[in-house]
Design an enzyme around this catalytic site. Structure first.
Site, PDB file in Angstrom:
ATOM      1  CD  GLU B  50      66.181  76.831  22.980  1.00  0.00           C
ATOM      2  OE1 GLU B  50      64.962  77.120  23.039  1.00  0.00           O
ATOM      3  OE2 GLU B  50      67.057  77.422  23.639  1.00  0.00           O
ATOM      4  CG  PHE B 112      71.559  78.386  36.628  1.00  0.00           C
ATOM      5  CD1 PHE B 112      70.276  78.848  36.938  1.00  0.00           C
ATOM      6  CD2 PHE B 112      72.163  78.836  35.468  1.00  0.00           C
ATOM      7  CE1 PHE B 112      69.634  79.737  36.102  1.00  0.00           C
ATOM      8  CE2 PHE B 112      71.520  79.730  34.629  1.00  0.00           C
ATOM      9  CZ  PHE B 112      70.243  80.185  34.950  1.00  0.00           C
ATOM     10  CD  GLN B 113      69.936  77.990  32.056  1.00  0.00           C
ATOM     11  OE1 GLN B 113      70.945  77.862  31.371  1.00  0.00           O
ATOM     12  NE2 GLN B 113      68.969  78.829  31.733  1.00  0.00           N
ATOM     13  CE  LYS B 162      80.388  77.036  30.632  1.00  0.00           C
ATOM     14  NZ  LYS B 162      79.727  78.166  31.316  1.00  0.00           N
TER      15      LYS B 162
END
Ligand SMILES: Cc1cc2nc3c(=O)[nH]c(=O)nc-3n(C[C@H](O)[C@H](O)[C@H](O)COP(=O)(O)OP(=O)(O)OC[C@H]3O[C@@H](n4cnc5c(N)ncnc54)[C@H](O)[C@@H]3O)c2cc1C
Ligand SMILES: Cc1ncc(C[n+]2csc(CCOP(=O)(O)OP(=O)(O)O)c2C)c(N)n1
Ligand SMILES: [Mg+2]
Lengths: 187, 620
Positions: B50, B112-113, B162
């Site tokens: 990235e 998570f993440q 998300k």
């Protein structure tokens, strides 16, 4: 170096205080106090920042505040006739013998007792930061248990508006915010 | 029209005129990648890291002046972008980074993440957004583009949860117009300041223009040249200002600062007026601030009010867009020639040590300066963008590759990010597919992001990678040589066989270790349709001269020791530098015998390690 009091109007959006605080840390400016609260306009908060800076330093702080996208307006009250107020709560130890002395001092400072028990008094005091500092000093010999200060808030005297800056909440007219396509020079 | 948040993202990018995005997928951004298939007009470049995506967006932006776009997932994807965002911030490059974030309900739970990406990037973005509702996406993206490219450009990050990507909302482009009451990208200096500036210019005896990247950003090359011509003012550029003024212009003295020309720095110290145009007095430019240009009044033109009086106190500040400022000031400026001042500067020039390139022996050894200068000569007739990495090769490029056009040099100046060159070059190639793009990179920096060769191969694009391989972290080694008694701690460096590495990526690999081979190598590279990686095996312990040690006075430069002065090597004869040639003759150095074929290491260089008094090892 001297104390400078800056007033910043900011959009009341999440994270805005963080942006201001982060700016001061990153640019290595010395904050003495920072207070924030609502204003007469919905969606707009008012910050009072007291910084230790030279005159040139204060201008740089001001310019950096302006650079934050959520900052609407900045004013330096340092050289304007202004009112400064701070509130302090002082919890002080008292005995039967000292109680009346402390109450007298409280009177002298036009402060008031807001809580009492057998061993302590909680006193509320408002005034300039200097006055509160002095009050703290005279109470210290009795034994201060706890003290909390809000930091200064400030307001210019008189009926003049703070500055001839653009309105606090400009209308979302297109001509004020040129559409991306019409921007060519600055890219 | 009801669309998912993910679709809204692509609709907005399309409306903003985006033709290519650089990205890497992952869980939190998957809905957006899924929607991408419906928008084939926008080309997605799959990067290998990235950081590469951000540098590509940056290179794209610098080559074209348009906004570059990078996309990544939450957590590690977003944190990998940090270096590229900070790089873009320091050099005012307009990029928009879009990152996925965990679902809005999971925020704050160490999901998570999950990383607080807006928190992490707060000090290294011009502005950033956390968007948790699909209905807020369009406005955030529109504002992001507007903020990125207006005023002083910079990176903007939009972090989108998300669920905001998955849920639907009404998409109304018009209603999503930027609403930024506190954002003031443009400023206008008052007429009184213009009058004061004009007076300073009209009465100056020894004026000098300091040309910075702001000229490139505002596209004002011609206006600056016209000002110089009218008032007879010499121009010097910063590293990022290279190309803003043609190297071939008689008004252009060359680069200022730490590794700038000695005569330029001397001129700065002697000038009675500095006119700073879109440059920010970086510490690499000023040296010791206490002794910087004490004889000069200063006019500072900058679009960013926070730059005024930040490092150097100035007499007149013209805050505003350079184009506007130059238009207003031009008619106020009187004609002048300043012949005496020009003569003085020519005198400084003659006094300078002979430029490295002319004193390097044609001993069969390969010197980085020769390689870079030869690439310039051999590509002069072509339209070329050079992207450099950070280190000695970067400074040699600045000195020996002569740039005549704005946006023809792309380099990381403010952050000095190693690993920038290859990905930024890939971005530049996407912005300017018809130009040749050369990468000039050290063996160290190349190894930081060489994985992006795979990106070039997968995309079928051609960039020409010239590795200046000195088997050292050369710039750090140079500091150790000067300031740490030649204790080369952790700077000797090995690498892979770069030719084989290129071949492993199904690209072309070439090697060159002789001056005589440079021409053929460059020609072969240009003829090849694929990306070519050239391993230029150069002198290991070569030094960038001149140099102002960090924090030293600007005119106390470490010069190339006189003992090193050599006859020009045969193929350098056409190097045009009349003033220097005269000086050489006067100093009698033309009679010096060519250095015998010695390696740089073995040759006696008594002055080399002697730093001027007061020099200290500062930060690099
Ligand atoms: C190893 C190394 C060595 C270096 N050595 C040198 C050296 O010897 N000499 C040197 O010069 N640099 C050197 N640098 C680079 C240096 O660190 C700075 O990055 C560089 O000097 C900055 O140049 P600048 O001020 O022109 O550009 P920027 O940092 O991009 O500043 C541009 C300025 O222009 C303003 N601006 C932008 N747009 C406009 C507009 N439209 N109108 C008006 N103003 C505008 C911006 O607000 C900003 O203040 C070196 C870097 C490295 C890594
Ligand atoms: C990411 C990063 N890490 C460390 C540095 C410090 N640094 C500056 S120049 C340099 C050496 C570069 O070596 P190389 O890429 O081989 O180029 P050379 O100087 O040899 O031309 C280093 C380590 C940096 N600028 N960037
Ligand atoms: Mg190297």
């Amino acid at each position: 170096m001297a104390k400078h009091t800056l007033i910043a109007y900011v959009e009341d959006v999440p994270g805005v205080l963080n942006r201001v605080a982060s700016l001061f840390r990153r640019r290595n400016f010395n904050i003495e106090s920072l207070t924030v609260g609502r204003t007469e306009q919905p969606g707009v908060s008012r910050l009072t920042v007291v910084v230790d800076a030279t005159e040139a330093g204060a201008r740089i702080v001001e310019a950096n505040l302006y650079k934050l996208v959520n900052v609407l307006r900045v004013d330096d009250l340092t050289h304007k006739p202004s009112l400064y107020r701070e509130l302090g709560l002082v919890k002080v130890r008292v005995t039967a013998r000292t109680r009346s002395e402390v109450l007298q001092l409280t009177d002298v400072f036009r402060a008031r007792v807001v809580d009492v028990d057998e061993a302590t008094l909680v006193i509320e005091v408002t005034g300039t930061p200097e006055k509160i500092g002095k009050f703290e000093m005279v109470l210290r010999p009795y034994g201060i248990v706890e003290i909390v200060r809000t930091g200064a808030v400030a307001m210019a005297r008189g009926h003049e508006p703070l500055s001839a800056a653009p309105p606090l909440v400009p209308t979302a007219k297109e001509e004020q915010h040129p559409d991306a396509a019409s921007l060519s020079m600055s890219v | 029209m009801k669309l998912t948040g993910a679709e809204i993202i692509w609709e907005c990018l399309q409306k903003e005129g985006v033709d290519v995005v650089f990205g890497y997928p992952g869980g939190a951004i998957l809905p957006t990648y899924d929607a991408m298939t419906k928008y084939p007009q926008i080309h997605h470049v799959l990067v290998r890291h990235e950081q590469g995506a951000t540098h590509m967006a940056d290179g794209y932006a610098r080559a074209s002046g348009r906004v570059g776009v990078a996309i990544a997932t939450s957590g590690p994807g977003a944190t990998n972008m940090v270096t590229g965002i900070a790089t873009a911030m320091m050099d005012s490059s307009p990029i928009v980074c879009i990152t996925g974030q965990v679902g809005s309900k999971a925020i704050g739970t160490d999901a998570f993440q999950e990383t607080d990406v807006t928190g992490v990037t707060l000090p290294i973005t011009k502005h950033n957004y956390l968007v948790t509702k699909p209905g807020d996406i369009a406005r955030a993206i529109r504002e992001a583009f507007y903020i990125a490219k207006s005023g002083r450009p910079g990176p903007v990050l939009v972090d989108i949860t998300k669920d905001a990507q998955q849920l639907t909302a009404e998409f109304d482009w018009e209603a999503a117009a930027p609403r930024l009451p506190g954002y003031r990208p443009s400023h206008h200096a008052p007429a009184s300041e213009f009058a004061r500036a004009a007076e300073l210019i009209n009465f100056a005896q020894r004026p000098l223009i300091l040309a910075g990247q702001g000229i490139i950003k505002s596209g004002t090359t011609d206006a600056v040249l016209q000002l110089a011509k009218t008032a007879g003012i010499p121009i010097t550029t910063t590293l990022l200002g290279i190309g803003a003024i043609p190297a071939s212009s008689e008004f252009n003295l060359g680069m200022m600062g730490m590794h700038g020309e000695a005569w330029v720095n001397q001129a700065i110290q002697q000038a009675d007026l500095l006119i700073a145009l879109g440059m920010r007095f970086d510490d690499r430019v000023t040296g010791n601030l206490k002794t910087y240009a004490l004889n000069a009044k200063k006019i500072h033109v900058d679009i960013d009010p926070t730059e005024i009086n930040k490092n150097v106190p100035v007499d007149v500040a013209l805050i505003g867009d350079l184009r506007e400022v130059l238009t207003v000031i031009q008619p106020l400026v009187r004609k002048a020639a300043h012949a005496g001042w020009w003569k003085t500067i020519q005198g400084f020039r003659g006094d300078s040590a002979v430029r490295d390139i002319q004193s390097l022996p044609d001993s069969g050894h390969l010197y980085a300066a020769h390689v870079i200068n030869d690439i310039w000569r051999l590509t002069q007739k072509r339209d070329t963008i050079v992207v450099t990495d950070v280190g000695q090769h970067q400074m040699w490029e600045a000195q020996y590759f002569r740039h005549d056009k704005p946006r023809s040099l792309i380099t990381s100046g403010g952050l000095g990010t190693m690993g920038f060159a290859l990905p930024a070059a890939i971005g530049a190639k996407f912005a300017c597919p018809d130009k040749d793009v050369w990468v000039i990179v050290g063996d160290g920096g190349f190894q930081m992001t060489s994985c992006e060769l795979a990106t070039a191969e997968q995309e079928g694009i051609k960039v020409n990678v010239a590795i200046i391989n000195n088997a050292f972290l050369g710039m750090v080694r140079q500091w150790q040589e000067f300031f740490y008694d030649k204790r080369y701690a952790a700077t000797p460096m090995t690498g892979p066989d770069f030719v084989k590495l290129a071949e492993a990526y199904r690209l072309t690999g070439l090697r060159c270790n002789q001056r005589a081979g440079v021409k053929a190598t460059v020609e072969k590279t240009l003829a090849d349709k694929k990306t070519v990686v050239i391993d230029f095996v150069v002198e290991k312990e070569d030094t960038v001269f001149p140099m102002v040690p960090a924090g030293a006075d600007l005119d106390k430069m470490i010069r190339r020791p006189k003992q090193d002065v050599m006859l020009e090597s045969g193929s350098d004869k056409d190097w045009e530098m009349p003033a220097v040639t005269v000086a050489v003759a006067r100093n009698g150095h033309t009679k010096a015998s060519p250095r015998k074929t010695q390696t740089a290491k073995a040759s006696p260089k008594p002055n080399r390690a002697v730093a001027p008094k007061g020099a200290k090892a500062g930060r690099r």
